[in-house]
Design an enzyme around this catalytic site. Structure first.
Site, PDB file in Angstrom:
ATOM      1  N   ASP A  13     -23.310  67.725  48.170  1.00  0.00           N
ATOM      2  CA  ASP A  13     -23.904  66.535  48.796  1.00  0.00           C
ATOM      3  C   ASP A  13     -23.904  66.593  50.319  1.00  0.00           C
ATOM      4  OD1 ASP A  13     -24.225  65.510  46.221  1.00  0.00           O
ATOM      5  OD2 ASP A  13     -22.223  64.632  46.242  1.00  0.00           O
ATOM      6  N   LYS A  16     -28.302  69.359  51.305  1.00  0.00           N
ATOM      7  CA  LYS A  16     -29.039  70.600  51.028  1.00  0.00           C
ATOM      8  C   LYS A  16     -30.513  70.322  50.737  1.00  0.00           C
ATOM      9  CE  LYS A  16     -26.201  71.437  47.661  1.00  0.00           C
ATOM     10  NZ  LYS A  16     -25.196  70.374  47.865  1.00  0.00           N
ATOM     11  N   GLY A  40     -27.814  66.633  42.613  1.00  0.00           N
ATOM     12  CA  GLY A  40     -28.629  65.481  43.002  1.00  0.00           C
ATOM     13  C   GLY A  40     -29.030  65.704  44.440  1.00  0.00           C
ATOM     14  N   HIS A  41     -30.275  66.104  44.666  1.00  0.00           N
ATOM     15  CA  HIS A  41     -30.734  66.440  46.017  1.00  0.00           C
ATOM     16  C   HIS A  41     -31.746  65.387  46.467  1.00  0.00           C
ATOM     17  CE1 HIS A  41     -29.722  70.961  45.222  1.00  0.00           C
ATOM     18  NE2 HIS A  41     -28.671  70.175  45.215  1.00  0.00           N
ATOM     19  N   THR A 128     -20.154  65.693  35.620  1.00  0.00           N
ATOM     20  CA  THR A 128     -21.328  64.826  35.606  1.00  0.00           C
ATOM     21  C   THR A 128     -21.768  64.509  34.171  1.00  0.00           C
ATOM     22  OG1 THR A 128     -22.775  66.751  35.694  1.00  0.00           O
ATOM     23  CG2 THR A 128     -22.158  65.764  37.809  1.00  0.00           C
ATOM     24  N   GLN A 223     -24.490  72.139  44.325  1.00  0.00           N
ATOM     25  CA  GLN A 223     -23.039  71.929  44.535  1.00  0.00           C
ATOM     26  C   GLN A 223     -22.596  72.492  45.897  1.00  0.00           C
ATOM     27  OE1 GLN A 223     -24.019  73.362  41.144  1.00  0.00           O
ATOM     28  NE2 GLN A 223     -24.526  71.225  40.997  1.00  0.00           N
ATOM     29  N   ARG A 302     -21.682  57.471  41.085  1.00  0.00           N
ATOM     30  CA  ARG A 302     -20.277  57.215  41.439  1.00  0.00           C
ATOM     31  C   ARG A 302     -20.122  57.150  42.960  1.00  0.00           C
ATOM     32  NH1 ARG A 302     -17.320  62.052  38.328  1.00  0.00           N
ATOM     33  NH2 ARG A 302     -19.285  63.057  38.868  1.00  0.00           N
ATOM     34  N   ARG A 304     -18.694  58.238  46.355  1.00  0.00           N
ATOM     35  CA  ARG A 304     -18.108  59.511  46.790  1.00  0.00           C
ATOM     36  C   ARG A 304     -16.814  59.227  47.556  1.00  0.00           C
ATOM     37  NH1 ARG A 304     -23.919  61.609  49.012  1.00  0.00           N
ATOM     38  NH2 ARG A 304     -24.773  62.223  47.010  1.00  0.00           N
ATOM     39  N   GLY A 412     -28.604  67.319  61.752  1.00  0.00           N
ATOM     40  CA  GLY A 412     -29.295  66.182  61.126  1.00  0.00           C
ATOM     41  C   GLY A 412     -28.841  64.894  61.792  1.00  0.00           C
TER      42      GLY A 412
END
Ligand code: GDP
Ligand code: IMO
Ligand code: MG
Length: 428
Positions: A13, A16, A40-41, A128, A223, A302, A304, A412
């Site tokens: 997370d 990416k 999850g991207h 997951t 991941q 969930r 983080r 970023g």
């Protein structure tokens, strides 16, 4: 500059999806090489937000061919629903290529994933629940089902029966669950076969030819380094190799072909699921990072776990991946803190330790040693160049770069494609 790997330098997370999408416009192929729909991207293009799980982020760039490599585990139901979701939003997905050697996640894998977690109780990994571990276990045990098996009905039947003979014993006798019928699974899988067929290809041949022709190929990790089954915080890891070497085995491309390895690094740290996390915060700072950073899982929803930046982990990621560059993400989230703690080393049993300990017991005892860096309060989301950043933000980036062992080539400053400061081009 033919082949680059882009991977997570922490626990996933890191951003990416955004980083891959940013490069996607200039590359010919974007290749997923491991993991599955546990990823999850998030990609934000203009006012549109996409959450990709299985498909490579390059699918959103029209000129780019997205590839699912042999090292990925594919849930065919998820694949088809993700494709149709994108088609409904006007995204052309027709260029997708899928390796015939990729393994399939079937309903019995997701069932085994969920019951195993329940069985582990408080020792659970916090997976997951997408069937990832059991599918890789079957691959290694040589009882897996591959994409190509969808096109030979009698082989498919034999393989599903062989896999279920053993699994049903465990499901019934250990977990007290009803046995799964092989015929039903075969029927379900055959139902997907024709829809998937146009995408199936000899991806190692295509990718190696592309690299030889000077095309640009980007390998996108799922991941992160610390979730790697070999190099992560085992057993609190995923069941594949997100680290750079995984790109070679997971796509069938030799290490001599890879010229650049980019680690995506969040300006602080997050983790989902169980396992050690030395800089984790349980106070209002942790809550603030979670709220400002929107740190909620894209796949499972969930919260983080959040903590300060950990330079020991960043150095380790540089080492085990041979990183050539970092892409530092989410610097904007740190705006507003007067001082920002950065973990520079650990204290383990009274001793200062500079490198990640190989012993998990030691890592569980690691206490962060912090250095305080001065914060900034100016909005940085519009910054386009490094010199647009406030002096203290510049100093924060420089300090992280020095501690982490590879140059920070992009920063970023917001979730959007354009909210990025490029320092060195990844493609030169
Ligand atoms: P991935 O799994 O590594 O692709 O990352 P995720 O998509 O799960 O989580 C990263 C989140 O951070 C997403 O919501 C992104 O839109 C967002 N994001 C990425 N880069 C930046 C950034 O530089 N600033 C901010 N504020 N958000 C970012
Ligand atoms: P992206 O690609 C963060 C974590 C799970 C769990 C462990 C094992 O979005 O960065 P699994 O289902 O893989 O067997 O779960 O790994 N995990 C992730 N954490 N980001 C991810 O993907 C993850 N994929 C798996 O939370 O702790
Ligand atoms: Mg994610």
């Amino acid at each position: 500059m033919p082949a680059l790997v882009l991977l997570g330098a922490q626990w996933g997370d890191e951003g990416k999806g955004k980083a891959t999408d940013l490069l996607g416009g200039s590359v010919d192929y974007v290749v997923r090489y491991q993991g599955g729909n546990n990823a999850g991207h998030t990609v934000v293009v203009g006012d549109q937000k996409y959450a990709l799980h299985l498909l490579p982020s390059g699918i959103l760039s029209p000129g780019c061919t997205p590839v699912i490599g042999n090292g990925v585990v594919v849930d065919p139901a998820v694949l088809l629903s993700e494709l149709s979701g994108l088609n409904d939003r006007g995204v052309d997905t027709s260029k997708l290529l899928i390796s015939g050697n990729a393994h399939l996640i079937t309903p019995y894998h997701t069932t085994v994933d969920k019951v195993t977690e329940r069985f582990l109780g408080k020792r659970k990994i916090g997976t997951t629940g997408r069937g990832i571990g059991p599918t890789y276990a079957d691959k290694i045990n040589r009882v897996g089902i591959r994409v190509q098996d969808l096109y030979d009905e009698s082989i498919l039947e034999q393989k599903v029966e062989a896999a279920l003979d053993f699994k049903n014993q465990i499901l019934a006798k250990l977990y007290n669950r009803r046995a799964i019928e092989a015929g039903q699974i075969v029927e379900e899988l055959l139902g997907y076969a024709e829809q998937i067929k146009p995408y199936v290809a000899d991806t190692t041949l295509i990718l190696n030819n592309a690299i030889d022709e000077g095309k640009v190929v980007l390998f996108e990790g799922g991941q992160g380094t610390l979730l790697d089954v070999d190099h992560g915080t085992y057993p609190f890891v995923t069941s594949s190799n997100p680290t750079a070497g995984g790109a070679c085995t997971g796509a069938g491309v030799g290490p001599t072909k890879i010229s650049r390895v980019i680690g995506i690094l969040k300006a602080y740290t997050t983790r989902v699921g169980a396992g050690p996390f030395p800089t984790e915060l349980f106070d209002k700072d942790g809550e603030a990072l979670r709220t400002i950073g929107g740190e909620r899982g894209v796949t499972t929803g969930r919260d983080r776990r959040c903590g300060w930046f950990d330079a020991v982990i960043a150095r380790y990621a540089t080492r085990v991946n041979g990183l050539t560059d970092f892409f530092l993400t989410k610097l904007d989230v740190l705006t507003g803190w007067e001082q920002i703690p950065v973990c520079v080393a650990y204290e383990i049993d009274g001793k200062r330790v500079e490198e990640l300990p190989y012993s998990q017991s030691d890592f569980h005892h690691a206490k962060p040693i912090y250095e305080m860096l001065p914060g900034w309060s100016e909005d940085i989301t519009k910054a386009k160049t490094f010199s647009d950043l406030p002096k203290n933000a510049q100093a924060y980036v420089k300090a992280l770069e020095e501690m982490s062992g590879a140059p920070i080539s992009a920063i970023g400053v917001g979730p959007g494609r354009t909210e990025t400061i490029e320092i060195n081009s990844f493609l030169s």
